[in-house]
Design a protein around this motif. Structure first.
Motif, short mmCIF file in Angstrom:
data_model
loop_
_atom_site.label_atom_id
_atom_site.label_comp_id
_atom_site.label_asym_id
_atom_site.label_seq_id
_atom_site.Cartn_x
_atom_site.Cartn_y
_atom_site.Cartn_z
N GLN A 1 -14.92 -19.30 8.97
CA GLN A 1 -14.93 -19.87 7.63
C GLN A 1 -13.53 -20.04 7.06
OE1 GLN A 1 -17.53 -17.26 5.38
NE2 GLN A 1 -19.34 -18.44 5.95
N ILE A 2 -12.62 -20.57 7.89
CA ILE A 2 -11.24 -20.79 7.45
C ILE A 2 -11.18 -22.08 6.63
CG2 ILE A 2 -8.90 -21.32 8.23
CD1 ILE A 2 -9.37 -19.44 10.57
N ASP A 3 -10.64 -21.99 5.41
CA ASP A 3 -10.52 -23.14 4.52
C ASP A 3 -9.12 -23.74 4.51
OD1 ASP A 3 -13.19 -22.78 3.64
OD2 ASP A 3 -12.53 -21.21 2.26
N SER A 4 -8.14 -22.98 4.98
CA SER A 4 -6.76 -23.42 4.92
C SER A 4 -6.52 -24.62 5.84
CB SER A 4 -5.83 -22.28 5.31
OG SER A 4 -4.49 -22.72 5.39
N THR A 5 -5.70 -25.55 5.37
CA THR A 5 -5.41 -26.78 6.13
C THR A 5 -4.69 -26.49 7.43
OG1 THR A 5 -5.15 -27.91 4.00
CG2 THR A 5 -4.40 -29.08 5.96
N TYR A 6 -3.79 -25.49 7.42
CA TYR A 6 -2.90 -25.30 8.56
C TYR A 6 -3.22 -24.06 9.40
CZ TYR A 6 -0.23 -28.69 5.89
OH TYR A 6 0.15 -29.80 5.19
N LEU A 7 -4.33 -23.38 9.10
CA LEU A 7 -4.68 -22.20 9.87
C LEU A 7 -5.87 -22.47 10.79
CD1 LEU A 7 -4.45 -19.27 7.28
CD2 LEU A 7 -2.84 -19.83 9.09
N THR A 8 -5.84 -21.86 11.96
CA THR A 8 -6.97 -21.87 12.87
C THR A 8 -7.35 -20.41 13.15
OG1 THR A 8 -5.58 -21.81 14.86
CG2 THR A 8 -6.14 -23.98 13.96
N ALA A 9 -8.41 -20.22 13.90
CA ALA A 9 -8.85 -18.86 14.18
C ALA A 9 -7.78 -18.04 14.90
CB ALA A 9 -10.14 -18.89 15.02
N VAL A 10 -7.00 -18.67 15.77
CA VAL A 10 -5.98 -17.92 16.52
C VAL A 10 -4.69 -17.73 15.74
CG1 VAL A 10 -6.89 -18.46 18.81
CG2 VAL A 10 -5.25 -20.01 17.74
N THR A 11 -4.46 -18.53 14.67
CA THR A 11 -3.22 -18.37 13.90
C THR A 11 -3.45 -17.70 12.55
OG1 THR A 11 -3.45 -20.59 12.93
CG2 THR A 11 -2.18 -20.41 14.96
N MET B 1 0.83 -1.20 0.00
CA MET B 1 0.00 0.00 0.00
C MET B 1 0.87 1.26 0.00
SD MET B 1 -2.92 -1.44 -0.10
CE MET B 1 -2.30 -3.01 -0.74
N GLY B 2 0.70 2.08 -1.04
CA GLY B 2 1.48 3.31 -1.17
C GLY B 2 0.75 4.53 -0.63
N GLU B 3 1.24 5.69 -1.00
CA GLU B 3 0.69 6.95 -0.52
C GLU B 3 -0.75 7.13 -0.98
OE1 GLU B 3 1.10 10.08 1.92
OE2 GLU B 3 2.78 8.77 1.41
N GLY B 4 -1.60 7.56 -0.06
CA GLY B 4 -2.98 7.88 -0.41
C GLY B 4 -3.85 6.67 -0.70
N THR B 5 -3.51 5.51 -0.16
CA THR B 5 -4.30 4.29 -0.39
C THR B 5 -4.96 3.84 0.90
OG1 THR B 5 -3.05 3.49 -2.30
CG2 THR B 5 -4.13 1.84 -0.96
N LYS B 6 -6.21 3.41 0.77
CA LYS B 6 -6.96 2.90 1.91
C LYS B 6 -7.17 1.40 1.70
CE LYS B 6 -11.13 3.95 4.63
NZ LYS B 6 -10.67 5.02 5.52
N LEU B 7 -6.83 0.60 2.71
CA LEU B 7 -6.98 -0.85 2.63
C LEU B 7 -8.12 -1.30 3.54
CD1 LEU B 7 -5.99 -3.69 1.79
CD2 LEU B 7 -4.36 -3.59 3.69
N ILE B 8 -9.05 -2.06 2.98
CA ILE B 8 -10.16 -2.61 3.75
C ILE B 8 -10.03 -4.13 3.75
CG2 ILE B 8 -12.67 -2.74 3.99
CD1 ILE B 8 -12.83 -0.18 2.26
N CYS B 9 -9.77 -4.70 4.92
CA CYS B 9 -9.64 -6.15 5.07
C CYS B 9 -10.90 -6.70 5.72
CB CYS B 9 -8.43 -6.49 5.94
SG CYS B 9 -6.84 -5.97 5.26
N SER B 10 -11.43 -7.76 5.16
CA SER B 10 -12.63 -8.36 5.76
C SER B 10 -12.51 -9.87 5.78
CB SER B 10 -13.88 -7.93 4.98
OG SER B 10 -13.82 -8.38 3.64
N GLY B 11 -13.19 -10.48 6.74
CA GLY B 11 -13.15 -11.94 6.83
C GLY B 11 -13.96 -12.45 7.99
N ASN B 12 -14.22 -13.73 7.94
CA ASN B 12 -14.99 -14.42 8.99
C ASN B 12 -14.15 -15.58 9.50
OD1 ASN B 12 -16.82 -15.75 10.60
ND2 ASN B 12 -18.20 -16.36 8.94
N LEU B 13 -13.72 -15.50 10.75
CA LEU B 13 -12.81 -16.51 11.30
C LEU B 13 -13.47 -17.88 11.47
CD1 LEU B 13 -11.07 -14.21 13.91
CD2 LEU B 13 -9.99 -15.27 11.92
#
Length: 464
Positions: A417-427, A403-415
């Motif tokens: 609904q994790i699909d990754s094999t090696y991720l959990t809500a806390v990691t 993200m450079g100058e003058g950029t707004k980042l919006i991150c969204s997600g639902n913990l």
């Protein structure tokens, strides 16, 4: 520290894929990488998937330590870890264990797959180095269970980048007081600062709650709502917002359906907040609010030049090349939630499909693959990063640093609904950035409490 006091950590392949520089994370203790892990990294490094990059980084990190004039005997016995920026406390050694040369005892697991060979390595080292602690580190839950059943005394998840132990303690971005907020104070300083009303309240009368910048405060009994703009050990500085004001916010025709959406819109439309993190259950309005705010900021207010939409896409590197069209057209199946949202925002227009196409061009909405974000510097844009719960901490860091100058980042997600094999809500990387950025003045985090999609979705969220 004596040799017996130093622990011996045996790493599984998934640990190095999750964090390629994990070998530096064990401080004064020693690290063992079985030969089977190197073989797995070798097969993964040439795949056309994002994980292959992590495999190559891990291999290069191992080569930096074990390459050069190091003898085979030294590699097996252990090579001291060199000093590395950001890992100055790593003072143990790294060794490669030649598990393919060892005939494991009969009570070991069948040598039928790589997981069993790594478990057998840990069992062998546990017997050889008694009473020294030998710990198998893996992010595979089933492998941890198998290892325990096979007789390994200590088996751990890799949790160096885990900031909380229980997802219930994750910062929600707001704090709700019981009763009337103002009844708790004997003395409050209030002043006008431009168009804002500011309050200075004594912190000692608010208990031991760890308040942070851009956290919202609400109560049960009144229309009170404020956002923390600063804090010291003795005082909180609040910007008065008021529930009524938040409930009358509007972005691209969308109005809040509850106070949580009101707080989210307040953060989304604030040009001084460069990172907005939206979490919550399915149907709480994360994507709708993010897209409505992005269109408002780009088309109506003209504060940004374009909207870039991206998300984590399982198997995208294998699948995207087989789809027809441009990058945007290839990404369309994974970003259907965004196009669905655009259709909802314009469903009452005379020609909804024409309106969507017009807005796509007017707002310069671009669908981009997360795989091609590395090396970019994104300027004067609103970036929507959807489905963040499936990103690791290192992947989400890669995105944020684009993200450079003058950029707004919006991150969204639902913990949930994790699909990754090696991720959990806390990691999850989403949890990681919520905790890391919760006291950064340029970010805000809102947990959107409550499902507003439909009564069917609300019932499903609560009872299924």
């Amino acid at each position: 520290m004596s040799q017996n006091d130093k622990k011996l950590f045996v790493l599984d392949t998934n640990v190095l894929l999750h964090e390629p520089l994990a070998i530096y994370s064990f401080k004064e203790h020693d690290v063992v990488v079985p030969m089977t892990v190197l073989e797995e990294l070798d097969t993964i490094k040439d795949r056309k998937r994002d994980v292959s990059r992590d495999a190559r980084v891990a291999i290069r990190a191992l080569e930096d330590i074990l390459g050069g004039k190091i003898t085979p005997e030294e590699i097996i016995s252990g090579v001291p870890l060199p000093t590395r920026e950001g890992h100055t406390d790593a003072s143990g050694s790294l060794s490669i264990f030649p598990d393919h040369q060892v005939n494991f005892e009969s009570h070991s697991l069948p040598d039928s797959n790589n997981d069993n060979r790594i478990i057998n390595t840990a069992l062998y080292l546990q017997q050889q180095y008694q009473p020294r602690q030998v710990i198998l580190v893996t992010k595979d839950i089933n492998m941890r269970l198998k290892a325990k059943g096979a007789g390994i005394e200590q088996v751990e998840d890799y949790r160096t980048d885990q900031l909380i132990d229980d997802i219930r303690f994750l910062a929600k971005g707001f704090y709700e007081f019981e009763g009337d907020f103002w009844q708790q104070f004997d003395d409050v300083e209030t002043e006008r600062a431009g168009r804002h009303t500011m309050h200075l309240v004594p912190r000692e009368q608010l208990g031991k709650e760890p308040f942070y910048i851009n956290q919202y405060l609400i109560d049960e009994d009144t229309e009170f709502c404020a956002r923390i703009s600063g804090h010291t050990d003795s005082q909180l500085q609040l910007i008065d917002r008021g529930r009524d004001r938040l409930n009358h916010y509007e972005a691209w025709g969308v109005k809040p359906k509850n106070i949580y959406q009101g707080m989210a819109l307040d953060a989304l439309l604030d040009p001084d907040i460069e990172l907005v993190i939206l979490t919550g259950p399915a149907g709480c309005g994360k994507t709708l609010l993010a897209m409505a705010a992005a269109l408002e900021l780009v088309v109506e207010r003209k504060q940004y030049d374009k909207v870039i939409v991206t998300r984590n896409t399982p198997e995208i590197a294998e699948s995207i090349g087989f789809l027809p069209g441009t990058e945007e057209e290839k990404m369309a199946p994974w970003l259907a939630a965004i196009t669905d949202t655009l259709e909802v925002l314009h469903k009452n227009d005379v020609n909804p499909s024409g309106s969507v196409n017009y807005i796509m061009e007017k707002a310069n909405i671009q669908f981009k693959s997360i795989n091609f974000m590395r090396g970019r510097s994104i300027q004067n844009s609103v970036v929507l990063l959807d489905e963040c719960q499936n990103l690791t901490a290192s992947q989400i860091k890669t995105m944020i640093t684009r993200m450079g100058e003058g950029t707004k980042l919006i991150c969204s997600g639902n913990l949930a609904q994790i699909d990754s094999t090696y991720l959990t809500a806390v990691t999850s990387g989403l949890t990681y950035i919520v905790e890391r950025f919760k006291d950064f003045e340029g970010s805000a985090n809102i947990y959107l409490n409550g499902v507003v999609r439909s009564r069917l979705a609300e019932f499903a969220e609560e009872h299924l």
